[in-house]
Design a protein around this motif. Structure first.
Motif, PDB file in Angstrom:
ATOM      1  N   PRO A 135       0.803  -1.224   0.000  1.00  0.00           N
ATOM      2  CA  PRO A 135       0.000   0.000   0.000  1.00  0.00           C
ATOM      3  C   PRO A 135       0.835   1.272   0.000  1.00  0.00           C
ATOM      4  CG  PRO A 135      -0.925  -1.608   1.500  1.00  0.00           C
ATOM      5  CD  PRO A 135       0.410  -2.138   1.060  1.00  0.00           C
ATOM      6  N   ARG A 136       1.996   1.235   0.657  1.00  0.00           N
ATOM      7  CA  ARG A 136       2.845   2.428   0.700  1.00  0.00           C
ATOM      8  C   ARG A 136       3.347   2.755  -0.707  1.00  0.00           C
ATOM      9  NH1 ARG A 136       6.895   4.883   3.911  1.00  0.00           N
ATOM     10  NH2 ARG A 136       7.344   6.833   2.814  1.00  0.00           N
ATOM     11  N   ILE A 137       3.748   1.757  -1.477  1.00  0.00           N
ATOM     12  CA  ILE A 137       4.190   1.991  -2.851  1.00  0.00           C
ATOM     13  C   ILE A 137       3.036   2.557  -3.668  1.00  0.00           C
ATOM     14  CG2 ILE A 137       4.970   0.879  -4.978  1.00  0.00           C
ATOM     15  CD1 ILE A 137       6.597  -1.045  -3.288  1.00  0.00           C
ATOM     16  N   ASP A 138       1.854   1.987  -3.493  1.00  0.00           N
ATOM     17  CA  ASP A 138       0.694   2.455  -4.250  1.00  0.00           C
ATOM     18  C   ASP A 138       0.339   3.890  -3.880  1.00  0.00           C
ATOM     19  OD1 ASP A 138       0.622  -0.019  -5.433  1.00  0.00           O
ATOM     20  OD2 ASP A 138      -0.927  -0.818  -4.111  1.00  0.00           O
ATOM     21  N   ASP A 139       0.462   4.237  -2.620  1.00  0.00           N
ATOM     22  CA  ASP A 139       0.202   5.616  -2.191  1.00  0.00           C
ATOM     23  C   ASP A 139       1.188   6.577  -2.839  1.00  0.00           C
ATOM     24  OD1 ASP A 139      -1.898   4.798  -0.629  1.00  0.00           O
ATOM     25  OD2 ASP A 139      -0.803   4.883   1.270  1.00  0.00           O
ATOM     26  N   ARG A 140       2.446   6.184  -2.870  1.00  0.00           N
ATOM     27  CA  ARG A 140       3.467   7.059  -3.475  1.00  0.00           C
ATOM     28  C   ARG A 140       3.288   7.134  -4.986  1.00  0.00           C
ATOM     29  NH1 ARG A 140       9.357   5.943  -1.680  1.00  0.00           N
ATOM     30  NH2 ARG A 140       9.613   7.898  -2.803  1.00  0.00           N
ATOM     31  N   ASP A 141       2.802   6.047  -5.585  1.00  0.00           N
ATOM     32  CA  ASP A 141       2.493   6.097  -7.010  1.00  0.00           C
ATOM     33  C   ASP A 141       1.360   7.088  -7.254  1.00  0.00           C
ATOM     34  OD1 ASP A 141       2.639   5.267  -9.773  1.00  0.00           O
ATOM     35  OD2 ASP A 141       0.797   4.135  -9.419  1.00  0.00           O
ATOM     36  N   GLY A 142       0.392   7.111  -6.371  1.00  0.00           N
ATOM     37  CA  GLY A 142      -0.685   8.091  -6.489  1.00  0.00           C
ATOM     38  C   GLY A 142      -0.156   9.512  -6.439  1.00  0.00           C
ATOM     39  N   ALA A 143       0.838   9.745  -5.574  1.00  0.00           N
ATOM     40  CA  ALA A 143       1.452  11.072  -5.496  1.00  0.00           C
ATOM     41  C   ALA A 143       2.208  11.389  -6.784  1.00  0.00           C
ATOM     42  CB  ALA A 143       2.387  11.134  -4.293  1.00  0.00           C
ATOM     43  N   LEU A 144       2.889  10.382  -7.351  1.00  0.00           N
ATOM     44  CA  LEU A 144       3.590  10.570  -8.629  1.00  0.00           C
ATOM     45  C   LEU A 144       2.603  10.972  -9.724  1.00  0.00           C
ATOM     46  CD1 LEU A 144       5.967  10.273 -10.645  1.00  0.00           C
ATOM     47  CD2 LEU A 144       5.396   7.831 -10.770  1.00  0.00           C
ATOM     48  N   ILE A 145       1.468  10.305  -9.783  1.00  0.00           N
ATOM     49  CA  ILE A 145       0.469  10.607 -10.803  1.00  0.00           C
ATOM     50  C   ILE A 145      -0.018  12.043 -10.654  1.00  0.00           C
ATOM     51  CG2 ILE A 145      -1.842  10.048 -11.643  1.00  0.00           C
ATOM     52  CD1 ILE A 145       0.502   8.098 -12.394  1.00  0.00           C
ATOM     53  N   GLN A 146      -0.192  12.506  -9.436  1.00  0.00           N
ATOM     54  CA  GLN A 146      -0.605  13.893  -9.221  1.00  0.00           C
ATOM     55  C   GLN A 146       0.441  14.863  -9.750  1.00  0.00           C
ATOM     56  OE1 GLN A 146      -1.453  14.240  -5.013  1.00  0.00           O
ATOM     57  NE2 GLN A 146      -3.563  13.543  -5.285  1.00  0.00           N
ATOM     58  N   ILE A 147       1.716  14.540  -9.535  1.00  0.00           N
ATOM     59  CA  ILE A 147       2.807  15.395 -10.025  1.00  0.00           C
ATOM     60  C   ILE A 147       2.798  15.435 -11.546  1.00  0.00           C
ATOM     61  CG2 ILE A 147       5.323  15.582 -10.211  1.00  0.00           C
ATOM     62  CD1 ILE A 147       5.437  14.326  -7.360  1.00  0.00           C
ATOM     63  N   VAL A 148       2.723  14.251 -12.160  1.00  0.00           N
ATOM     64  CA  VAL A 148       2.758  14.163 -13.617  1.00  0.00           C
ATOM     65  C   VAL A 148       1.540  14.842 -14.233  1.00  0.00           C
ATOM     66  CG1 VAL A 148       2.691  12.586 -15.584  1.00  0.00           C
ATOM     67  CG2 VAL A 148       4.179  12.087 -13.633  1.00  0.00           C
ATOM     68  N   ASP A 149       0.363  14.591 -13.677  1.00  0.00           N
ATOM     69  CA  ASP A 149      -0.854  15.178 -14.232  1.00  0.00           C
ATOM     70  C   ASP A 149      -0.858  16.699 -14.092  1.00  0.00           C
ATOM     71  OD1 ASP A 149      -1.663  12.665 -14.926  1.00  0.00           O
ATOM     72  OD2 ASP A 149      -3.300  12.522 -13.465  1.00  0.00           O
ATOM     73  N   ALA A 150      -0.295  17.203 -13.001  1.00  0.00           N
ATOM     74  CA  ALA A 150      -0.193  18.660 -12.837  1.00  0.00           C
ATOM     75  C   ALA A 150       0.750  19.246 -13.884  1.00  0.00           C
ATOM     76  CB  ALA A 150       0.288  18.999 -11.429  1.00  0.00           C
ATOM     77  N   ALA A 151       1.857  18.556 -14.145  1.00  0.00           N
ATOM     78  CA  ALA A 151       2.795  19.017 -15.179  1.00  0.00           C
ATOM     79  C   ALA A 151       2.120  19.015 -16.543  1.00  0.00           C
ATOM     80  CB  ALA A 151       4.035  18.138 -15.194  1.00  0.00           C
ATOM     81  N   MET A 152       1.318  17.983 -16.813  1.00  0.00           N
ATOM     82  CA  MET A 152       0.647  17.902 -18.103  1.00  0.00           C
ATOM     83  C   MET A 152      -0.424  18.975 -18.252  1.00  0.00           C
ATOM     84  SD  MET A 152       2.448  15.734 -19.451  1.00  0.00           S
ATOM     85  CE  MET A 152       1.576  15.783 -21.007  1.00  0.00           C
ATOM     86  N   ALA A 153      -1.090  19.313 -17.166  1.00  0.00           N
ATOM     87  CA  ALA A 153      -2.073  20.393 -17.211  1.00  0.00           C
ATOM     88  C   ALA A 153      -1.386  21.706 -17.554  1.00  0.00           C
ATOM     89  CB  ALA A 153      -2.815  20.495 -15.875  1.00  0.00           C
ATOM     90  N   GLU A 154      -0.198  21.914 -17.001  1.00  0.00           N
ATOM     91  CA  GLU A 154       0.567  23.121 -17.314  1.00  0.00           C
ATOM     92  C   GLU A 154       1.028  23.100 -18.767  1.00  0.00           C
ATOM     93  OE1 GLU A 154       2.652  26.729 -17.135  1.00  0.00           O
ATOM     94  OE2 GLU A 154       0.950  25.899 -16.050  1.00  0.00           O
ATOM     95  N   ALA A 155       1.450  21.917 -19.240  1.00  0.00           N
ATOM     96  CA  ALA A 155       1.865  21.798 -20.639  1.00  0.00           C
ATOM     97  C   ALA A 155       0.700  22.101 -21.577  1.00  0.00           C
ATOM     98  CB  ALA A 155       2.400  20.394 -20.911  1.00  0.00           C
ATOM     99  N   ALA A 156      -0.486  21.606 -21.236  1.00  0.00           N
ATOM    100  CA  ALA A 156      -1.670  21.874 -22.059  1.00  0.00           C
ATOM    101  C   ALA A 156      -2.008  23.358 -22.051  1.00  0.00           C
ATOM    102  CB  ALA A 156      -2.854  21.056 -21.545  1.00  0.00           C
ATOM    103  N   ARG A 157      -1.865  24.003 -20.888  1.00  0.00           N
ATOM    104  CA  ARG A 157      -2.130  25.443 -20.795  1.00  0.00           C
ATOM    105  C   ARG A 157      -1.179  26.220 -21.686  1.00  0.00           C
ATOM    106  NH1 ARG A 157      -0.358  29.928 -18.874  1.00  0.00           N
ATOM    107  NH2 ARG A 157       1.528  29.007 -17.974  1.00  0.00           N
ATOM    108  N   ARG A 158       0.113  25.861 -21.634  1.00  0.00           N
ATOM    109  CA  ARG A 158       1.101  26.557 -22.461  1.00  0.00           C
ATOM    110  C   ARG A 158       0.899  26.274 -23.945  1.00  0.00           C
ATOM    111  NH1 ARG A 158       6.926  25.627 -19.358  1.00  0.00           N
ATOM    112  NH2 ARG A 158       6.254  26.265 -17.256  1.00  0.00           N
ATOM    113  N   SER A 159       0.488  25.043 -24.257  1.00  0.00           N
ATOM    114  CA  SER A 159       0.389  24.623 -25.655  1.00  0.00           C
ATOM    115  C   SER A 159      -0.826  25.197 -26.362  1.00  0.00           C
ATOM    116  CB  SER A 159       0.341  23.093 -25.730  1.00  0.00           C
ATOM    117  OG  SER A 159       1.498  22.515 -25.160  1.00  0.00           O
ATOM    118  N   GLY A 160      -1.906  25.395 -25.622  1.00  0.00           N
ATOM    119  CA  GLY A 160      -3.097  25.979 -26.228  1.00  0.00           C
ATOM    120  C   GLY A 160      -3.545  25.210 -27.456  1.00  0.00           C
ATOM    121  N   PRO A 161      -3.833  25.899 -28.566  1.00  0.00           N
ATOM    122  CA  PRO A 161      -4.363  25.241 -29.762  1.00  0.00           C
ATOM    123  C   PRO A 161      -3.361  24.345 -30.480  1.00  0.00           C
ATOM    124  CG  PRO A 161      -3.966  27.578 -30.188  1.00  0.00           C
ATOM    125  CD  PRO A 161      -3.800  27.388 -28.719  1.00  0.00           C
ATOM    126  N   TRP A 162      -2.069  24.425 -30.111  1.00  0.00           N
ATOM    127  CA  TRP A 162      -1.092  23.510 -30.723  1.00  0.00           C
ATOM    128  C   TRP A 162      -1.409  22.060 -30.358  1.00  0.00           C
ATOM    129  CZ3 TRP A 162       1.526  25.657 -34.379  1.00  0.00           C
ATOM    130  CH2 TRP A 162       2.072  26.923 -34.265  1.00  0.00           C
TER     131      TRP A 162
END
Length: 205
Positions: free
Chosen positions: A5-32
């Motif tokens: 469970p500890r590994i799975d919890d930390r994986d959940g935290a990793l996904i939050q980090i990655v998804d936040a980065a991707m949201a920022e990438a989408a914001r910067r990329s706009g219509p591209w």
């Protein structure tokens, strides 16, 4: 030994980090950025996934099984059919699904099952049946994303006509603290699981 469970919890935290980065990438990329449900360009042909990805996918399939067993059964059936069609040419161990390493194996993988759709892809809707549990590669494909020292790549359908400078302005780092690498080390230490596989072999078992 670290409990699962500890590994799975930390994986959940990793996904939050990655998804936040991707949201920022989408914001910067706009219509591209033209990625959308139903565009399955990146769902064709296999790609290596880590043991952390495989763990997350199996957990996602188990959760889908509890929620919608018929849908989960279709995913599992597609995975098993994929393996049956391709195992003879699999560039690795077809019993474990672990990919071989080295230049020769990489060359074989480049031509392996290139027309096969991912078994998590629903052929009727063009959507991923395991979207919430998808591998890191799936999460980061499309906009310009850097993972450590790895080269930046973008989907060939996105950023058409964009200059190198315009692409660079949209770039983000997906995992700046190398959380994924640390978790992979912990998985190998606690479970012995190592090496890369593909989605179909992961879901067929």
């Amino acid at each position: 030994m670290q409990p699962a469970p500890r590994i799975d919890d930390r994986d959940g935290a990793l996904i939050q980090i990655v998804d936040a980065a991707m949201a920022e990438a989408a914001r910067r990329s706009g219509p591209w950025l033209v990625c959308r449900v139903g565009c399955t360009e990146c769902c064709m042909g296999p790609f290596p996934i880590t043991q952390l990805d495989a763990r997350r996918l199996r957990r996602g399939l188990a959760e889908l099984d509890a929620r919608d067993p018929e849908r989960a059964g279709r995913v599992r059936d597609r995975a098993r059919q994929y393996v049956a069609r391709t195992s003879r040419d699999f560039p690795g161990d077809p019993l474990t699904g672990i990919l071989a390493e080295g230049e020769e194996a990489e060359a074989m993988f480049a031509d392996f099952a290139e027309d096969e759709p991912c078994p998590a892809l629903d052929p009727e809707t063009g959507a991923c049946d395991l979207y919430a549990a998808r591998p890191i590669t799936c999460r980061t494909f499309g906009p310009p994303v850097r993972a450590g020292a790895e080269a930046v790549g973008v989907c060939e359908l996105c950023f058409r006509g964009a200059s190198d400078a315009e692409i660079a302005a949209c770039e983000v780092e997906s995992d700046p603290d190398a959380v994924e690498s640390a978790l992979l080390g912990e998985i190998e230490e606690t479970t012995g699981a190592r090496g890369q596989t593909i989605v179909a072999f992961c879901l067929a078992s």
